[in-house]
Design a protein around this motif. Structure first.
Motif, PDB file in Angstrom:
ATOM      1  N   LEU A  38       8.088 -29.853  14.060  1.00 13.24           N
ATOM      2  CA  LEU A  38       6.722 -29.707  13.577  1.00 13.24           C
ATOM      3  C   LEU A  38       5.853 -28.867  14.498  1.00 13.24           C
ATOM      4  O   LEU A  38       4.991 -28.121  14.030  1.00 13.24           O
ATOM      5  N   LEU A  39       6.068 -28.959  15.807  1.00 10.91           N
ATOM      6  CA  LEU A  39       5.102 -28.388  16.747  1.00 10.91           C
ATOM      7  C   LEU A  39       5.642 -27.272  17.621  1.00 10.91           C
ATOM      8  O   LEU A  39       4.843 -26.588  18.262  1.00 10.91           O
ATOM      9  N   PHE A  40       6.959 -27.082  17.685  1.00 10.78           N
ATOM     10  CA  PHE A  40       7.446 -26.001  18.540  1.00 10.78           C
ATOM     11  C   PHE A  40       6.966 -24.669  17.968  1.00 10.78           C
ATOM     12  O   PHE A  40       7.214 -24.361  16.805  1.00 10.78           O
ATOM     13  N   PRO A  41       6.261 -23.842  18.756  1.00 10.27           N
ATOM     14  CA  PRO A  41       5.658 -22.619  18.200  1.00 10.27           C
ATOM     15  C   PRO A  41       6.711 -21.680  17.635  1.00 10.27           C
ATOM     16  O   PRO A  41       7.710 -21.382  18.285  1.00 10.27           O
ATOM     17  N   ARG A  42       6.468 -21.215  16.426  1.00 16.94           N
ATOM     18  CA  ARG A  42       7.353 -20.239  15.797  1.00 16.94           C
ATOM     19  C   ARG A  42       6.772 -18.855  16.052  1.00 16.94           C
ATOM     20  O   ARG A  42       5.901 -18.396  15.325  1.00 16.94           O
ATOM     21  N   LEU A  43       7.262 -18.215  17.095  1.00 21.13           N
ATOM     22  CA  LEU A  43       6.747 -16.917  17.508  1.00 21.13           C
ATOM     23  C   LEU A  43       7.807 -15.866  17.240  1.00 21.13           C
ATOM     24  O   LEU A  43       8.867 -15.865  17.847  1.00 21.13           O
ATOM     25  N   ALA A  44       7.546 -14.947  16.295  1.00 20.62           N
ATOM     26  CA  ALA A  44       8.490 -13.866  16.038  1.00 20.62           C
ATOM     27  C   ALA A  44       8.462 -12.898  17.227  1.00 20.62           C
ATOM     28  O   ALA A  44       7.408 -12.643  17.813  1.00 20.62           O
ATOM     29  N   PRO A  45       9.641 -12.324  17.628  1.00 23.45           N
ATOM     30  CA  PRO A  45      10.927 -12.515  16.981  1.00 23.45           C
ATOM     31  C   PRO A  45      11.773 -13.603  17.627  1.00 23.45           C
ATOM     32  O   PRO A  45      12.983 -13.614  17.444  1.00 23.45           O
ATOM     33  N   LEU A  46      11.144 -14.484  18.437  1.00 23.57           N
ATOM     34  CA  LEU A  46      11.933 -15.515  19.096  1.00 23.57           C
ATOM     35  C   LEU A  46      12.440 -16.530  18.098  1.00 23.57           C
ATOM     36  O   LEU A  46      13.516 -17.097  18.259  1.00 23.57           O
ATOM     37  N   TRP A  47      11.641 -16.807  17.047  1.00 25.47           N
ATOM     38  CA  TRP A  47      12.049 -17.807  16.070  1.00 25.47           C
ATOM     39  C   TRP A  47      12.933 -17.147  15.023  1.00 25.47           C
ATOM     40  O   TRP A  47      12.582 -16.178  14.408  1.00 25.47           O
ATOM     41  N   GLY A  48      14.098 -17.682  14.844  1.00 26.06           N
ATOM     42  CA  GLY A  48      15.046 -17.113  13.894  1.00 26.06           C
ATOM     43  C   GLY A  48      16.064 -16.239  14.587  1.00 26.06           C
ATOM     44  O   GLY A  48      15.984 -15.958  15.783  1.00 26.06           O
ATOM     45  N   VAL A  49      17.043 -15.800  13.862  1.00 19.23           N
ATOM     46  CA  VAL A  49      18.145 -15.020  14.394  1.00 19.23           C
ATOM     47  C   VAL A  49      18.196 -13.693  13.673  1.00 19.23           C
ATOM     48  O   VAL A  49      18.241 -13.646  12.440  1.00 19.23           O
ATOM     49  N   PRO A  50      18.138 -12.562  14.399  1.00 17.29           N
ATOM     50  CA  PRO A  50      18.224 -11.283  13.717  1.00 17.29           C
ATOM     51  C   PRO A  50      19.585 -11.109  13.065  1.00 17.29           C
ATOM     52  O   PRO A  50      20.606 -11.479  13.618  1.00 17.29           O
ATOM     53  N   SER A  51      19.590 -10.553  11.875  1.00 12.56           N
ATOM     54  CA  SER A  51      20.830 -10.371  11.140  1.00 12.56           C
ATOM     55  C   SER A  51      21.437  -9.028  11.461  1.00 12.56           C
ATOM     56  O   SER A  51      20.762  -8.079  11.860  1.00 12.56           O
ATOM     57  N   ASP A  52      22.744  -8.927  11.289  1.00 13.63           N
ATOM     58  CA  ASP A  52      23.445  -7.672  11.446  1.00 13.63           C
ATOM     59  C   ASP A  52      23.176  -6.794  10.233  1.00 13.63           C
ATOM     60  O   ASP A  52      22.306  -7.043   9.420  1.00 13.63           O
ATOM     61  N   ALA A  53      23.978  -5.772  10.133  1.00 15.29           N
ATOM     62  CA  ALA A  53      23.832  -4.869   8.998  1.00 15.29           C
ATOM     63  C   ALA A  53      23.943  -5.634   7.689  1.00 15.29           C
ATOM     64  O   ALA A  53      24.653  -6.616   7.595  1.00 15.29           O
ATOM     65  N   SER A  97       1.350 -25.575  21.612  1.00 17.95           N
ATOM     66  CA  SER A  97       2.064 -25.862  22.859  1.00 17.95           C
ATOM     67  C   SER A  97       1.451 -27.053  23.580  1.00 17.95           C
ATOM     68  O   SER A  97       2.178 -27.941  24.052  1.00 17.95           O
ATOM     69  N   TYR A  98       0.114 -27.088  23.657  1.00 16.03           N
ATOM     70  CA  TYR A  98      -0.547 -28.210  24.333  1.00 16.03           C
ATOM     71  C   TYR A  98      -0.258 -29.527  23.608  1.00 16.03           C
ATOM     72  O   TYR A  98      -0.015 -30.563  24.252  1.00 16.03           O
ATOM     73  N   MET A  99      -0.297 -29.470  22.273  1.00 16.75           N
ATOM     74  CA  MET A  99      -0.025 -30.674  21.485  1.00 16.75           C
ATOM     75  C   MET A  99       1.394 -31.165  21.722  1.00 16.75           C
ATOM     76  O   MET A  99       1.643 -32.366  21.905  1.00 16.75           O
ATOM     77  N   LEU A 100       2.343 -30.228  21.756  1.00 16.85           N
ATOM     78  CA  LEU A 100       3.737 -30.595  21.972  1.00 16.85           C
ATOM     79  C   LEU A 100       3.931 -31.194  23.358  1.00 16.85           C
ATOM     80  O   LEU A 100       4.599 -32.225  23.525  1.00 16.85           O
ATOM     81  N   ILE A 101       3.334 -30.562  24.378  1.00 17.04           N
ATOM     82  CA  ILE A 101       3.467 -31.073  25.745  1.00 17.04           C
ATOM     83  C   ILE A 101       2.854 -32.461  25.859  1.00 17.04           C
ATOM     84  O   ILE A 101       3.419 -33.364  26.495  1.00 17.04           O
ATOM     85  N   ALA A 102       1.682 -32.653  25.234  1.00 15.58           N
ATOM     86  CA  ALA A 102       1.024 -33.956  25.311  1.00 15.58           C
ATOM     87  C   ALA A 102       1.884 -35.048  24.681  1.00 15.58           C
ATOM     88  O   ALA A 102       2.021 -36.153  25.229  1.00 15.58           O
ATOM     89  N   ILE A 103       2.489 -34.747  23.544  1.00 10.11           N
ATOM     90  CA  ILE A 103       3.335 -35.747  22.883  1.00 10.11           C
ATOM     91  C   ILE A 103       4.565 -36.049  23.720  1.00 10.11           C
ATOM     92  O   ILE A 103       4.966 -37.214  23.870  1.00 10.11           O
ATOM     93  N   LEU A 104       5.187 -35.011  24.296  1.00 12.15           N
ATOM     94  CA  LEU A 104       6.380 -35.240  25.106  1.00 12.15           C
ATOM     95  C   LEU A 104       6.049 -36.043  26.366  1.00 12.15           C
ATOM     96  O   LEU A 104       6.819 -36.932  26.767  1.00 12.15           O
ATOM     97  N   VAL A 105       4.898 -35.745  26.995  1.00  9.11           N
ATOM     98  CA  VAL A 105       4.500 -36.513  28.183  1.00  9.11           C
ATOM     99  C   VAL A 105       4.228 -37.964  27.803  1.00  9.11           C
ATOM    100  O   VAL A 105       4.635 -38.897  28.508  1.00  9.11           O
ATOM    101  N   ALA A 106       3.528 -38.156  26.683  1.00  6.33           N
ATOM    102  CA  ALA A 106       3.249 -39.520  26.243  1.00  6.33           C
ATOM    103  C   ALA A 106       4.543 -40.275  25.936  1.00  6.33           C
ATOM    104  O   ALA A 106       4.695 -41.455  26.285  1.00  6.33           O
ATOM    105  N   ALA A 107       5.500 -39.580  25.302  1.00  3.83           N
ATOM    106  CA  ALA A 107       6.781 -40.224  25.009  1.00  3.83           C
ATOM    107  C   ALA A 107       7.523 -40.574  26.292  1.00  3.83           C
ATOM    108  O   ALA A 107       8.149 -41.637  26.392  1.00  3.83           O
TER     109      ALA A 107
END
Length: 675
Positions: A182-197, A561-571
């Motif tokens: 839900l919270l991991f930032p989806r930042l192109a092009p890091l999110w996803g896998v580039p396809s070949d031809a 990112s802050y929301m994700l870090i806060a939840i992980l620290v709380a967990a």
């Protein structure tokens, strides 16, 4: 068979289970891997299983080096590279299977486990469907079971116990997975896998030979899903525009050689009127840049970040890159529209040209129609009506299997076979219109759809691929003409599809219950669509909308990112607090004695939970001797004091025993343990 498996040695049974899990992980990739790779992987797994059952020694390094050299050579010959997605997955699969031939120690097993995890993830390079996810979930549980089993060698517990532990691990990890999803930032092009031809996929093509679209009628896979805002249009108005074909060489239709910027090109000149029809498209991967919209869309579809749309002169919309993953976009179309030049322009000549030496009887038919007195000075509309009436009354039929057409495809349709699929009919119609000097072209795309009453989405399948015609008329521009609609009206209005042959199971289900098969299909497609909408299409925009619903006014990826870090620290804090509470609930004296037992076990003095501290002290003195001041004597004295602290009666007036236990705990950390 079961009794034979039970009679095998435990190591052999564990090995067979591991090989079965590996085969399950690799199975979805069989269609994507080269044939030699699948055959080699299967042969190696069978060989390794036979060695385990027969308790035969594993092959030497020479065999492995030879197989590895052959794999590298075959990969290079197949892909012309050792890098990239396809070549990398091929090598990964072979390396995993070859590593099973080196399964001698726990370290080798761990390497196999983690290579299997990588292979499991590589399945999503090719398919991210719900079925793939469910199958890989089973593979994950199998790999976790083997990983747990490898850490439980003492007593050799059954695989069922390891599977139970693995299930609990997966269940406890589910909340973390959901938070990251839900919270991991989806930042192109890091999110996803580039396809070949681009790889071959079923669907429309940028060119058309007579008979190619008919093959798609057998393909029931989903091309796209449509969600309308409000009431949907009439079924006969659902034309989703794709490639427009204008150039004909006698055998194949291709797109126009000109464009709007060329000197003699024909511009779009789109004019719309009336209220727009708004809808959302979920387009399956095509490896093409085509954006399918209903005719006609005047505004750029609302595309995700990183995509841009451009309208071509022939009204086809193109993205700035091929669509290799599921794509969702919003569009609006105007059922009432007009496009193309209203007066004759030089560029229209391209839509009249025909190659010489082809279809002489069709050309002669065009001359006969033109020479008919009542049509000698007729306009385009009258000529179109004449041809449509010929199709309506001339004994022409709509079929999936019209046979193989030869060089003169239009002649064969008009005079010999008189049957065909939509592209046969459209091609013959356009050739005849051009032979009468009427500008005409073929439009390919999809026509129609099926409403899934469970989720409200219209499903457009590859079997809905269609070809129709456009003719140019002075004062009106390009006008849609669908000649299939008069040959087979049910194909356009009531959607009477030509069905592909059904299998034995499907026929049995239809015989048992005519509606059961349809209901099961609707349920599965609604479930799969929910997976597409809520999982595969969970984009950064939807992440930011989630933060808006949580109270953020202008959320950004930094807020994610802050929301994700806060939840992980709380967990982590909650986990630490629970661990401290759990430890406080156990007997500290028993915990201290258990630590002592572990230390003595490493020193070669085994014990059981029933062994008392006094018995341990006697074991220490019996092995190392009774020497005052020695480390063994100090350890024995400490064990006796530990027992006394637990069981000796406290003298009158003495304080609590807890401080004495604390002193024993401190002394434990200072003891010198015998080697």
């Amino acid at each position: 068979m079961l009794s034979r498996l039970q009679s095998l040695h435990r190591d052999a049974r564990d090995t067979l289970f591991l090989l079965a899990v590996i085969a399950w992980v690799l199975l979805p990739q069989v269609n994507e891997l080269p044939l030699w790779c699948s055959a080699l992987a299967g042969a190696v797994l069978l060989w390794r299983g036979w060695l385990a059952v027969k308790a035969q020694p594993l092959p030497g390094k020479r065999w492995l080096l030879l197989l590895m050299a052959l794999t590298l050579a075959a990969t290079w010959l197949t892909h012309r590279t050792l890098l990239g997605r396809d070549a990398g997955v091929t090598l990964l699969v072979v390396l995993l299977t070859l590593k099973t031939l080196e399964l001698r120690a726990k370290r080798d097993a761990f390497v196999i486990f983690f290579l299997s995890f990588f292979c499991m993830l590589s399945n999503f390079f090719y398919s991210q469907s719900l079925l793939t996810a469910l199958s890989m979930l089973l593979g994950l549980l199998g790999l976790l079971t083997m990983l747990v089993n490898a850490h439980m060698p003492v007593g050799r517990p059954p695989l069922s116990q390891a599977a139970k532990t693995a299930g609990w691990m997966a269940l406890l990890g589910t909340p973390i997975m959901l938070v990251l999803f839900l919270l991991f930032p989806r930042l192109a092009p890091l999110w996803g896998v580039p396809s070949d031809a681009p790889a071959g996929r079923s669907g429309l093509s940028s060119s058309m030979q007579v008979g190619t679209i008919a093959s798609l009628a057998l393909d029931e896979s989903v091309a796209m899903r449509i969600k309308f805002d409000g009431a949907p249009p009439r079924k006969q108005d659902m034309y989703f525009r794709g490639p427009v074909l204008a150039t004909f060489d006698g055998r194949e239709w291709r797109p126009s050689r000109l464009n709007a910027s060329a000197r003699f090109g024909v511009a779009a000149d789109l004019a719309v009127s009336g209220a727009p029809l708004k809808y959302e498209v979920t387009l399956e991967p095509t490896n093409r840049p085509w954006l399918f919209v209903m005719e006609a869309a005047a505004q750029v579809p609302a595309l995700p970040s990183g995509f841009q749309g451009t309208m071509q002169p022939d009204l086809q919309w193109l993205a700035n890159r091929p669509i290799n993953d599921l794509l969702r976009y919003q569009a609006q179309s105007y059922p009432s529209f007009q496009h193309g030049p209203l007066q004759t322009v030089p560029g229209l000549q391209e839509f009249i040209d025909l190659p010489s030496g082809f279809n002489p009887r069709t050309r002669a038919l065009a001359g006969e129609i033109r020479n008919t007195p009542r049509l000698a000075r007729a306009g385009t509309a009258a000529l179109v009506e004449e041809v449509m009436n010929r199709l309506r009354t001339g004994g022409y039929s709509y079929t999936l299997e019209p046979g193989v057409y030869g060089q003169h495809s239009a002649d064969e349709f008009w005079f010999d076979r008189k049957q065909g699929f939509c592209e046969h009919i459209a091609s013959a119609f356009v050739i005849l219109m051009r032979a009468m000097d009427v500008p005409a072209r073929i439009v390919t795309g999809y026509q129609g759809g099926e409403l899934n009453t469970l989720d409200g989405f219209w499903v457009v399948r590859q079997s809905s691929a269609h070809a129709w015609a456009e003719v140019w008329e002075a004062g009106r521009g390009w006008v849609r003409v669908d000649p299939t609609s008069v040959v087979a009206p049910g194909r356009i209005g009531a959607f009477e599809r030509l069905e592909a042959p059904q299998g034995a199971v499907a026929r049995a289900l239809r015989t048992f219950s005519p509606t059961l098969m349809a209901q099961l299909r609707l349920f599965w497609e609604a479930t799969n669509n929910s997976w597409n909408q809520w999982v595969l299409n969970y984009t950064q925009g939807r992440q930011l909308n989630l933060l808006k619903n949580l109270g953020f006014e202008s959320p950004s990826w930094e807020d994610l990112s802050y929301m994700l870090i806060a939840i992980l620290v709380a967990a982590a804090l909650l986990g630490a607090g629970w661990s401290w509470w759990d430890r406080s609930q156990h007997d500290p004296w028993v915990r201290l004695l258990t630590r002592a037992r572990h230390r003595l076990d490493k020193a070669g003095i085994p014990s059981t939970p029933a062994t008392s501290p006094r018995q341990l002290a006697e074991e220490v003195l019996a092995r190392y001797g009774r020497q005052p001041g020695s480390a063994a004597q100090a350890l024995a004295d400490w064990l006796l004091r530990l027992e006394q602290q637990r069981y000796a009666a406290a003298p009158a007036g003495a304080g609590k025993a807890a401080p004495q236990l604390h002193a024993l705990r401190q002394e434990f950390s200072r003891l010198s343990w015998p080697a």
